[in-house]
Each structure stands twice: as C-alpha cells, then as structure tokens.
Write a protein that holds these residues in place. Structure first.
Motif: not given
Length: 201
Positions: A115-122
C-alpha cells in the motif's frame, strides 16, 4: 320376471354394500390423512421452534464474536499508535505497513504488493492501491466528521479516475465521543471500513 327381480335386488344389495365399504374406506383414509397432517404440523412446529432457538443462539454468538473482533481491532490500533513512536514512523506510515501485511496475509493483495501514499488529481491519499482499488486515510485524532468526509471526497476522485468503486478504509487512533456515533453512522451508510482505536472525552 321373479328371477330377474331377485337378481336386480341382489345387485342393488351388492352395490349398496360396495358403496358402504367405499364410504368406510374413504372415511378411514380421511382419518389417516388428518392424523398424518397433524403429525406433519407437529413436526414442523417442533422444527420451527428449534430453528428459532438456533437462530437466536447463532445471532448471540455472532454478536459476541463481532464485539471481540472490534475490541481486538481497537486494542491493535491503540498499540500501533504507541509502537509507531518507538519505530520512528508516523502513525500513518505504521498503519500503511500494518494494513499491507494484513491484506497480503488474507490474500487480498499479492504477496509482493505494498500500500502506498499517492496523489490523485492534486489530493494526497494516505493509503492507496490500484488493483484491487483501495483508498484509505489514517489519522491520530478526530473531533468531528471531517476525516470521514475527506476520505469520501478522495474516494470520489479515485472512482472518477479509475471508473470503479474503491474499497474505503478509515483508521482513527482516537475519536472524540461527541463525534464517534456520527462517524460510525456515515461509515455504515457509505460502506467505509472503520477502525477506531479509542473513544475519548
């Protein structure tokens, strides 16, 4: 003619006797059927009573099991909060590692997945996985519904990006008592898997 009359009389007697036997047999059959239906009803009633008792027993067992699981989850999350301090990680990082291990073990994600940290549409998403699609948030403290509403907003962004409904997970170390019930209500209504460490005043 006399002989004919005698034969007709005999035939009539035989027919009457036959009808009488038929009526007696039908009456006996009717009695047997009534007795059979009565036994059937008694068996059904007995089974119904046993099923009701069994269902009640199962519901009680499941309720106790769910309470024990919820209690265990709370204890684990509280423990994670303390352990993360010693491990030199943030609570968010520690939860991500913990959930990764749990989902690998249950076979819900591949053994080498993370599982990761992500940036989705800012928008920054604390806990993310693409296949299966998972969106999650982990926070140390919540005093209102802001955290769950934030998760739902991010879940909508992810849904729009990937064109499918994500699994939603919210982990909160401590929740203010005045907000806890409303957070639980929203979680149940919106299909959010909610794990709360402890409820505080």
């Amino acid at each position: 003619f006399k002989r004919h009359d005698e034969e007709m009389a005999k035939l009539r007697e035989d027919m009457i006797a036959g009808f009488k036997r038929h009526d007696e047999e039908m009456a006996k059959l009717r009695e047997d059927m009534i007795a059979g239906f009565k036994r059937h009803d008694e068996i059904l009633e007995k089974h119904s009573t046993e099923l009701v008792r069994l269902r009640g027993s199962m519901e009680t067992t499941f309720k106790r099991l769910n309470e024990r699981i919820s209690s265990l989850e709370r204890a684990m999350i509280s423990g994670l909060g303390e352990m993360s301090k010693f491990a030199g990680m943030t609570f968010e990082e520690f939860v991500r590692k913990f959930l990764t291990g749990s989902l690998r073990e249950s076979g819900e994600i591949p053994e080498d997945a993370e599982l990761i940290k992500a940036v989705i549409d800012g928008e920054e998403v604390n806990i993310f996985f693409e296949q299966p699609l998972i969106v999650g948030e982990a926070t140390g403290y919540a005093e209102s519904t802001d955290e769950i509403l934030k998760l739902l907003r991010k879940a909508e962004l992810v849904k729009a990006r990937y064109s499918r409904e994500p699994r939603k997970i919210l982990v909160i170390l401590s929740v203010k008592r005045t907000a806890a019930e409303e957070i639980k209500r929203i979680a149940e209504e919106k299909g959010v898997e909610l794990i709360i460490g402890k409820i505080v005043d």
